[in-house]
Write an enzyme that holds these catalytic residues in place. Structure first.
Site, PDB file in Angstrom:
ATOM      1  CE  LYS A 170      -1.987   7.651   4.973  1.00 34.01           C
ATOM      2  NZ  LYS A 170      -1.851   7.036   3.621  1.00 34.01           N
ATOM      3  N   GLY A 225       0.411  -3.842   4.982  1.00 34.69           N
ATOM      4  CA  GLY A 225       1.015  -3.206   3.823  1.00 34.69           C
ATOM      5  C   GLY A 225       2.395  -3.741   3.538  1.00 34.69           C
ATOM      6  CB  SER A 226       5.079  -2.381   1.418  1.00 35.10           C
ATOM      7  OG  SER A 226       5.447  -1.160   2.041  1.00 35.10           O
ATOM      8  N   GLY A 230       5.932  -0.646   6.379  1.00 28.37           N
ATOM      9  CA  GLY A 230       5.668  -1.113   7.732  1.00 28.37           C
ATOM     10  C   GLY A 230       6.860  -0.923   8.656  1.00 28.37           C
ATOM     11  CD  GLU A 249      -1.380  -9.450   6.816  1.00 30.72           C
ATOM     12  OE1 GLU A 249      -1.472  -9.670   5.601  1.00 30.72           O
ATOM     13  OE2 GLU A 249      -2.367  -9.428   7.591  1.00 30.72           O
ATOM     14  CB  CYS A 286      -1.337 -10.881   2.905  1.00 35.73           C
ATOM     15  SG  CYS A 286      -2.959 -11.316   3.570  1.00 35.73           S
ATOM     16  CD  GLU A 379       4.389 -10.321  -0.379  1.00 36.36           C
ATOM     17  OE1 GLU A 379       3.167 -10.483  -0.488  1.00 36.36           O
ATOM     18  OE2 GLU A 379       4.908  -9.602   0.503  1.00 36.36           O
TER      19      GLU A 379
END
Length: 510
Positions: A170, A225-226, A230, A249, A286, A379
């Protein structure tokens, strides 16, 4: 229904440059997933050697398209050509690394227990042979911050192909032109290596991502991703009639703990390297260290001053897309307004360019981190960090125990601080996937021992990694063959071991 066009944007100007594709409708997603399912058996039959050659062919094609890839990625992400050339080297290197993993062979975890005759000690046992086999087609979601290394031909794709799983990517909306160029390079490599035509496919658009996760032919998902995005996809994967593994992740603070001796002896170098690490990739990686813990008082004074001075020299930066820029500004404003928080330093101003942001370093007492649901322990994606003063060892350990799951942590200590270091490492091992000693968390080596994962919310599957040799295991499952004739077994389990792969035979590693 007419599909929307997918445009490539110049992130420095905010202007559309070209139309790259149309968003994929449900029928197109189903077609690509069907092609992947059709390719699965043929990709498995290529064996470790054939798939290794495929991965190496992808690396060759990416290198041939390197100049165009770097140009497109720089325009779409504003990460800079030098950074992206390094990322291309990493991308090709990890493809070749997974080829090495395949040829070495232990990834298959082949185990053989030969039949035993019955006797006085008990009944005989049947012949049992087990190995790991591919799950089936894998959906891979490209990430915004690594348009090459965690995207169309990145680590998730490489490890899934190594496992023998076709991939449907994607494409990330932040770098569609880069994704198109990378996919074309992969398609050329698939053809050159003689792999099945549906080995790698690509779909476009938000709704296509939902359709992809829900397609019954998809057997696992790789996502970087976020946390919000996620979680939604993870829940979607779990909601299917056949729930599937979701290897996501999502979020990590990556704190750096500086013990008093290190602060006293190496303040300037620790501070400079910390700021260099937090500003790498404009703070959009990350493993960015988002929290620096230093001792209160004279041992930490110089370090705090040096870090603040270094932040004032950080150049303004363009972030990866409009959403990330807005979230960064909102996050800095919200965190700066919390009780007990003050601004320690701000980076060089962005002049008249409203699309650029300045780096920011906040200063708090460590006790502020321990408030219930403390947002300072979350984060904030971008060139931002918090420097926190701890009063004593007890408070330092308390912060370590309060951490949620982390991808990585770092500890700076001197030789005379081994007792405290051991206590701290014991606490961090409970919540962290990778512990760095006297260094910083940015930069993840692709190797046999690498682990890039951690307890939630760092990842959704803490036992697995998205970087390194064991990333392949995310897309494999064990199959046991009992009393099956030798000629019908996979080559890895036959008596003659025709692939000369490492195996465990009757409990002994051979």
């Amino acid at each position: 229904m007419a599909m929307s066009e997918v445009y490539s944007m110049d992130q420095r100007t905010g202007l559309a440059v070209e139309s790259v594709a149309e968003e994929s409708g449900a029928r197109e997603v189903a077609r690509v997933c069907g092609a992947a399912a059709d390719a699965a058996a043929g990709l498995d039959r290529m064996g470790p050697g054939g798939r290794a050659a495929l991965l190496e062919a992808v690396a060759v094609e990416l290198e041939a398209a390197g100049a165009a890839l770097v140009e497109a990625a720089d325009r779409e992400t504003a990460l800079g050509a030098d950074r992206l050339r390094g990322e291309l080297v990493r991308t090709c290197g990890q493809l070749r690394f997974f080829a090495e993993v395949l040829r070495e062979g232990s990834y298959a975890d082949a185990v053989i227990d030969r039949a035993t005759a019955g006797g006085d000690t008990g009944p005989g046992l049947p012949d049992m042979r087990r190995m790991l086999r591919p799950l089936g087609p894998v959906a891979v979601f490209g990430s915004s911050n690594f348009p090459l290394a965690f995207s169309v031909a990145g680590g998730d794709t490489a490890s899934a192909l190594a496992a023998g799983c076709p991939v449907v990517v994607k494409a990330h909306p932040s770098h569609p032109a880069t994704s198109r160029l990378a996919f074309d390079a992969v398609a050329r490599a698939v053809a050159a290596a003689g792999a099945p035509a549906g080995t790698v496919g690509i779909v476009w658009g938000f709704e296509a991502g939902r359709s992809l996760v829900l397609d019954p032919r998809i057997k696992a998902v790789g996502f970087t991703g976020s946390l919000v995005g996620g979680r939604r996809l993870h829940q979607l994967a779990a909601s299917r009639p056949e729930p599937i593994p979701f290897h996501g992740e999502l979020s990590s603070l990556n704190p750096v703990f500086v013990l008093p001796g290190a602060a006293r002896d190496r303040a300037a170098s620790i501070a400079r390297d910390f700021v260099r690490s937090l500003s790498f990739g404009h703070g959009q990686v990350c493993t960015k260290p988002g929290l620096l813990l230093v001792p209160a008082g004279t041992d930490g004074d110089e370090l705090r001053a040096e870090a603040a001075a270094a932040v004032t020299e950080v150049a303004p930066s363009w972030l990866l897309n409009d959403g990330i820029r807005a979230a960064f500004r909102e996050g800095v404003e919200r965190l700066s307004a919390l009780p007990g928080v003050r601004t320690a330093a701000v980076g060089r101003p962005a002049d008249d360019d409203e699309r650029q942001v300045a780096a920011c370093l906040l200063h708090v007492a460590a006790k502020e981190l321990l408030r219930p649901e403390a947002p300072l322990m979350e984060e904030c994606f971008g060139p931002f960090a918090v420097i926190a003063e701890y009063r004593d060892v007890a408070e330092l350990i308390e912060v370590a125990e309060a951490l949620e799951g982390q991808l990585s942590c770092a500890v700076h200590a001197d030789e005379g601080e081994q007792e405290l270091s051991g206590l701290l490492l014991d606490r961090l091992a409970r919540s962290c996937g990778r512990i760095v000693w006297n260094g910083f968390t940015t930069g993840v080596t692709v190797g046999w021992a690498t682990h890039h994962g951690g307890p939630y919310p760092a990842t959704t599957s803490p036992g697995h990694t998205s970087v390194g040799a064991s990333a392949v295991s995310r897309f494999l499952r064990p199959v046991c063959y009992q009393s099956v004739p030798d000629a019908l077994l996979p080559p890895q389990l036959r008596n003659a071991n025709p692939l000369s792969l490492p195996r465990r035979m009757d409990g002994v590693r051979a």
